[in-house]
Design a protein around this motif. Structure first.
Motif, short mmCIF file in Angstrom:
data_model
loop_
_atom_site.label_atom_id
_atom_site.label_comp_id
_atom_site.label_asym_id
_atom_site.label_seq_id
_atom_site.Cartn_x
_atom_site.Cartn_y
_atom_site.Cartn_z
N GLY A 221 0.74 -1.16 0.05
CA GLY A 221 -0.06 0.01 0.03
C GLY A 221 0.65 1.31 -0.09
O GLY A 221 0.41 2.21 0.54
N VAL A 222 2.11 1.44 -0.78
CA VAL A 222 2.85 2.43 -0.70
C VAL A 222 2.84 2.92 -2.17
O VAL A 222 3.25 2.64 -3.14
CB VAL A 222 4.36 1.94 -0.49
N PRO A 223 2.36 4.17 -2.04
CA PRO A 223 2.09 5.13 -3.39
C PRO A 223 3.48 5.76 -3.86
O PRO A 223 4.32 5.92 -2.72
CB PRO A 223 1.22 6.15 -3.16
N GLU A 224 3.75 5.82 -5.28
CA GLU A 224 5.18 6.20 -5.43
C GLU A 224 4.91 6.59 -6.96
O GLU A 224 4.38 5.89 -7.92
CB GLU A 224 6.20 5.19 -5.51
N GLY A 225 5.42 8.10 -7.20
CA GLY A 225 5.36 8.49 -8.51
C GLY A 225 4.21 8.84 -9.07
O GLY A 225 2.87 9.29 -8.27
N ALA A 226 4.00 9.46 -10.70
CA ALA A 226 3.09 10.07 -10.94
C ALA A 226 1.88 9.60 -11.22
O ALA A 226 0.77 10.19 -10.96
CB ALA A 226 3.82 10.80 -12.51
N CYS A 227 1.67 8.21 -11.33
CA CYS A 227 0.34 7.70 -11.20
C CYS A 227 -0.37 7.59 -10.13
O CYS A 227 -1.58 7.40 -10.12
CB CYS A 227 0.62 6.07 -11.68
N ASP A 228 0.45 7.68 -8.73
CA ASP A 228 -0.27 7.72 -7.59
C ASP A 228 -0.39 9.21 -7.03
O ASP A 228 -1.49 9.46 -6.56
CB ASP A 228 0.48 6.86 -6.81
N PHE A 229 0.75 9.93 -7.26
CA PHE A 229 0.59 11.54 -6.81
C PHE A 229 0.52 12.30 -7.96
O PHE A 229 1.28 12.68 -8.59
CB PHE A 229 1.95 11.60 -5.95
N VAL A 230 -0.75 12.36 -8.31
CA VAL A 230 -1.36 13.02 -9.65
C VAL A 230 -1.11 14.58 -9.56
O VAL A 230 -1.62 15.20 -8.58
CB VAL A 230 -2.86 12.67 -9.92
N ALA A 231 0.02 14.97 -10.23
CA ALA A 231 0.28 16.43 -10.09
C ALA A 231 -0.88 17.50 -10.16
O ALA A 231 -1.87 17.16 -11.15
CB ALA A 231 1.23 16.88 -10.92
N GLY A 232 -1.10 18.36 -9.14
CA GLY A 232 -2.25 19.27 -9.12
C GLY A 232 -3.57 18.71 -8.75
O GLY A 232 -4.56 19.59 -8.67
N GLY A 336 -13.90 5.94 -5.93
CA GLY A 336 -12.39 5.56 -6.24
C GLY A 336 -11.88 6.04 -7.59
O GLY A 336 -12.78 5.96 -8.44
N LYS A 337 -10.58 5.95 -7.63
CA LYS A 337 -9.66 6.22 -8.75
C LYS A 337 -8.57 5.08 -8.60
O LYS A 337 -7.87 5.14 -7.76
CB LYS A 337 -9.41 7.56 -9.06
N THR A 338 -8.27 4.55 -9.77
CA THR A 338 -7.07 3.70 -9.64
C THR A 338 -5.80 4.48 -9.65
O THR A 338 -5.77 5.62 -10.26
CB THR A 338 -7.12 2.71 -10.97
N GLY A 339 -4.71 3.68 -9.41
CA GLY A 339 -3.33 4.56 -9.58
C GLY A 339 -2.63 3.60 -10.11
O GLY A 339 -2.99 2.97 -11.14
N SER A 340 -1.24 3.43 -9.49
CA SER A 340 -0.17 2.25 -10.29
C SER A 340 -0.66 1.00 -10.34
O SER A 340 -1.34 0.65 -9.25
CB SER A 340 1.07 2.73 -9.72
N THR A 341 -0.27 0.21 -11.17
CA THR A 341 -0.78 -1.48 -11.24
C THR A 341 0.54 -2.18 -11.67
O THR A 341 1.40 -1.55 -12.30
CB THR A 341 -1.89 -1.65 -12.28
#
Length: 400
Positions: A221-232, A336-341
């Motif tokens: 459950g660790v987010p990382e990068g642009a797919c999870d931390f959507v800019a703005g 919900g919205k999906t992130g990295s996969t």
């Protein structure tokens, strides 16, 4: 034939409880290179003070050398610009040198450089893209933490700040951090990219593909990068930056501070990023399994909507091809919205009250289900859960 069956069986990871995914891949000493990362060098007499005002963690904890830290760079509105790791460059005999390396997703590099240059003003700071000079690595396993020396009790004759060691005598990396985002994440290293250098590690550490690192990260459950931390768009606390020790709530002012501090003191975070498993709706949608044969085209694209699906309790005719399904939308925005996969595992930003309802219903319950759409257009069931390393429980997180 038997060999193929064994391979197919090994490709599927099954657990009894969803939270067991968090440790299932922690039993071996392994390391992997992390692709698609960029590095920005920030140097000069004002480097530490400049970075202190640009991101949400506390520079004094690292500006005397040693390991780096996780942080977030924010927009003036308090939304995520990028998640980042900031490392002191432990080099030379007269440390501390005012040189820091900022590691970000390669998709965030250009906007990071533009933003840092915009706020630089008259600060005595030099910004430089040094992506080609470094490679990023992750090291994990039962023996990974033993590679970190103790301040004041070095394991060998190495410069101050070089706290990662091979055996008992040689530093494995001068630029590093103990990855505290979740238990078992191990170490993160920045190595000089010349000659395709790899970490100098004790015997018994096996190099694996980058997908293994991503799978471990996602299942924890660790987010990382642009797919999870959507800019703005992404909010630091909804992205678990506080749980991962990436926010310092007692530091002074920094860009985007107001929203973060207000959310923290109000104590109400209704959505967070959680790990999920995707399953074809034609399969057993309650099966907790990671299928490493799952193609990327079968997974949802980043930021795909996750919808709530309520299955009718009415009995269906035997000849019905599929159960009667009604879709309910109590809000205008999806839950919900999906992130990295990676394979059929992923991360998703979801409403905590709905995750709580989902995990608390009986195993054979069908009152609450979630679905999304894969990149190839197929419907996928979504099985979310809350990581066990979160402080408190889901109810406490939702109510603050």
């Amino acid at each position: 034939m038997s060999s193929n069956k064994t391979t197919a069986a090994d490709a599927v990871i099954r657990v009894e409880r969803a939270t067991d995914f968090e440790t299932v891949l922690d039993q071996s000493n392994q390391y992997a290179q992390i692709p698609r990362r960029a590095v920005i060098e920030v140097s000069g007499p004002d480097a530490s003070e400049f970075l202190q005002g640009m991101q949400c963690n506390h520079m004094p904890t690292i500006d005397q050398g040693g390991g780096g830290m996780l942080t977030g760079f924010l927009t003036p509105q308090g939304r995520m610009l990028a998640d980042a790791f900031v490392y002191p460059k432990n080099a030379g005999v007269n440390f501390p040198h005012p040189v820091f390396l900022v590691e970000v997703d390669e998709q965030a590099k250009d906007r990071m450089l533009k933003t840092l240059q915009f706020y630089k003003l008259r600060a005595k700071v030099r910004l430089c893209d040094v992506t080609d000079e470094y490679s990023v690595w992750s090291v994990w396993g039962p023996d990974s933490t033993a590679l970190v020396g103790v301040v004041g009790q070095p394991l060998g004759h190495v410069p101050r700040g070089s706290l990662v060691f091979k055996g008992e005598t040689t530093a494995a990396a001068d630029v590093w951090l103990l990855d505290g985002r979740a238990p078992g994440m191990g170490l993160r290293l920045l190595l000089a990219a010349a000659n395709n250098a790899e970490p100098s590690l004790p015997a018994g550490f096996e190099r694996v593909a980058a997908e293994r690192y991503t799978l471990r990260r996602v299942l924890k459950g660790v987010p990382e990068g642009a797919c999870d931390f959507v800019a703005g768009v992404a909010v630091p606390l909804e992205s678990n930056l506080d749980y991962m020790h990436g926010v310092h709530f007692n530091k002074g002012c920094y860009v985007g501070q107001e929203l973060t501090i207000r959310t923290h003191h109000r104590g109400v975070v209704r959505k967070r990023i959680v790990p999920v498993i995707f399953a074809h709706t034609s399969d057993d949608a309650s099966s907790l399994a990671v299928d490493q044969r799952f193609a990327q085209s079968q997974a949802p694209a980043p930021q795909a909507d996750i919808v709530r699906v309520a299955e009718s309790g009415e009995s269906q005719p035997a000849e019905a091809a599929a159960p009667k399904v009604t879709r309910t939308r109590s809000r205008r925005v999806p839950p919900g919205k999906t992130g990295s996969t990676v394979f059929n595992a992923g991360l998703a930003l979801m409403r905590l009250e709905l995750v709580e309802q989902f995990v608390s219903q009986p195993a054979d319950g069908c009152a609450l289900r979630f679905e999304t759409v894969a990149a190839d257009g197929q419907r996928l069931a979504v099985l979310p859960w809350a990581p066990s390393w979160w402080p408190g429980n889901l109810e406490a997180q939702r109510q603050g």
